[in-house]
Design a protein around this motif. Structure first.
Motif, mmCIF file in Angstrom:
data_model
loop_
_atom_site.group_PDB
_atom_site.id
_atom_site.type_symbol
_atom_site.label_atom_id
_atom_site.label_comp_id
_atom_site.label_asym_id
_atom_site.label_seq_id
_atom_site.Cartn_x
_atom_site.Cartn_y
_atom_site.Cartn_z
ATOM 1 N N GLY A 235 59.216 29.774 110.121
ATOM 2 C CA GLY A 235 60.025 28.867 110.917
ATOM 3 C C GLY A 235 59.385 28.530 112.248
ATOM 4 O O GLY A 235 59.430 27.386 112.706
ATOM 5 N N VAL B 213 70.331 24.409 116.323
ATOM 6 C CA VAL B 213 70.074 24.592 114.896
ATOM 7 C C VAL B 213 69.274 25.875 114.664
ATOM 8 O O VAL B 213 69.537 26.634 113.719
ATOM 9 C CB VAL B 213 69.321 23.370 114.312
ATOM 10 N N GLY C 81 70.659 29.311 112.380
ATOM 11 C CA GLY C 81 70.046 29.987 111.243
ATOM 12 C C GLY C 81 69.457 31.338 111.563
ATOM 13 O O GLY C 81 69.739 32.338 110.892
ATOM 14 N N ILE D 282 66.340 26.334 109.806
ATOM 15 C CA ILE D 282 66.321 26.091 108.363
ATOM 16 C C ILE D 282 65.853 27.330 107.617
ATOM 17 O O ILE D 282 66.502 27.785 106.662
ATOM 18 C CB ILE D 282 65.414 24.887 108.044
ATOM 19 N N TYR D 283 64.730 27.905 108.045
ATOM 20 C CA TYR D 283 64.208 29.075 107.342
ATOM 21 C C TYR D 283 65.041 30.325 107.636
ATOM 22 O O TYR D 283 65.085 31.250 106.823
ATOM 23 C CB TYR D 283 62.740 29.288 107.683
#
Length: 448
Positions: A20, A313, A317, A30-31
């Motif tokens: 990431g 974001v 995550g 995301i990861y």
């Protein structure tokens, strides 16, 4: 068998953090969510706590800061700083970093550093002072301003109800400990940096650039143009509106009795600090746009808003993955390492330092590791004193502020060394980390 499974999970978590970080932007988030998926569906770990408070505070603060940028307020502040620094050129190694730190402290974002670094570099060059000296400390000072700012995402994270807020640590404690600790650390680092490297006129790289005409020592220093000579009156009003919001946040943080109280189902509760920050900063954004005559579309298109949403974001995550892993395996950590870490708390500071290198985010580091520190029984005050350890991402010279500082230094004195890690920011980074944590421990020893 259990140990092997947990180590395998840890390897997955660290690998996804690394991937990431390499992808950048929203890649961390995301990861990180991929990690949550693997831990929950693959290893049946219960999902950790969502960092909702932190995310909403980031949204509110970044909205206000982005509105300030759209109204020209950030440019106005930079212009005022430039005037001050030009009046004290021979003290640039001290004043440059301190002004950078102050701006980041008030704004809650390190983005102001990008505008100040070229000013610091040019003033140092025109004064025949090695630019590496003020630039290296100023770059680190930008990060220190975040760990202590009443409106930064990192501070919001550490005082949230999921972390130290539940341990009776509030905004006033963060400011009382971290602001003086950072201030002292910057002064110490600036004093040391005054003796680092050859004087500018004796530096071989500088001499080469003069010979080849890359640098003209007699040329005028770069001008701040409109920001210095003709400040926008609307921008000035926008700055006052933003500072009013910051002042209200600080006031309600220092004096919680001023916050509204509510009785719901026969239970009385006080408006929480995260809710207070969210309400005030979003309302401040409206006032900034109004008095600053700013276009709301420009606010969402600016660099501050984009970077802030990337941070939200990423925290969504990466922090959820970290809390899922550590909370799901907390009994194991309590059994195997709690005694050692409790006896030697500095080991947790080391963990914070290296995690920040991978995450490139103070807030993400806090939300990822601090639940473990609380679960291990480390003193909340000790965790507060360790807060500056989350600024360790200077270690590898690929953070944007470091890259910017290197490029802004036309003399070539600010550089990455032959072995990469022997770069211009390493000494200032370690000095400020050790000194700020040390001073933090002294403050909590005498003030609590």
């Amino acid at each position: 068998m259990v140990t092997a499974i947990i180590l395998f999970q840890l390897a997955i978590v660290l690998s996804l953090i690394f991937i990431g970080a390499r992808v950048g932007g929203i890649g961390l988030g995301i990861y990180g969510m991929v990690g949550v998926f693997i831990l929950v569906f693959g290893f049946s770990l219960p999902p950790g706590k969502l960092p909702i408070d932190v995310m909403l505070i980031i949204v509110s603060v970044i909205t206000a800061a982005a509105s300030l940028q759209a109204a020209g307020g950030l440019d106005y502040l930079v212009g005022q700083a430039a005037k001050f620094l030009r009046r004290h050129p021979h003290h640039i190694t001290f004043y440059g970093p301190l002004v950078t730190w102050l701006f980041c402290l008030v704004a809650g974002t390190a983005h102001t550093a990008y505008s100040l670094l070229p000013i610091i570099s040019e003033i140092a060059t025109s004064s025949k002072i090695r630019p590496e000296r003020p630039l290296s400390v100023a770059t680190i000072a930008a990060s220190l301003g975040i760990t202590g700012s009443p409106v930064s995402a990192a501070t919001a994270a550490i005082i949230s109800n999921n972390l130290l807020g539940a341990q009776s640590i509030g905004l006033k404690d963060v400011m009382l400990v971290c602001i003086p600790a950072s201030f002292v650390a910057i002064l110490v680092a600036a004093f040391v940096q005054n003796f680092v490297g050859k004087n500018l006129e004796d530096d071989p790289e500088y001499q080469r650039r003069v010979r080849e005409g890359i640098i003209n020592p007699n040329e005028d220093a770069m001008k701040m143009q409109v920001a210095e000579s003709a400040p926008n009156p609307h921008a000035k009003r926008a700055v006052w509106a933003f500072l009013l919001g910051v002042a209200l946040v600080v006031t309600f943080g220092l004096f919680p009795q001023l916050r509204p109280q509510f009785t719901i189902a026969n239970q009385t509760r006080t408006l929480s600090m995260p809710e207070t920050i969210e309400i005030i900063m979003m309302a401040s954004a409206a006032l900034i746009l109004l008095v600053g005559k700013a276009n709301v579309e420009h606010a969402v298109k600016g660099s501050v808003f984009g970077a802030g949403m990337n941070a939200m974001v990423a925290i969504f995550g990466i922090a959820w993955m970290g809390d899922t892993f550590f909370s799901g395996n907390l009994p194991f950590f309590q059994t195997h390492i709690a005694t050692v870490v409790t006896q030697f708390p500095f080991l947790f500071a080391v963990a914070l330092f290296f995690m920040s290198i991978m995450l490139f985010s103070q807030a993400a580091t806090v939300t990822t590791l601090y639940p473990l520190g609380i679960g291990l029984g480390i003193s909340p005050l000790a965790l507060l004193a360790m807060f500056p350890a989350v600024n360790g991402y200077f270690f590898i010279p690929n953070y944007p502020t470091e890259v910017a500082a290197i490029n802004f230094d036309r003399t070539g004195s600010t550089r990455i060394g032959k072995y990469v890690l022997n770069h211009s920011f390493q000494l200032a980074g370690f000095i400020t980390t050790f000194v700020s944590i040390g001073v933090g421990y002294v403050i909590i020893a005498f003030a609590y």
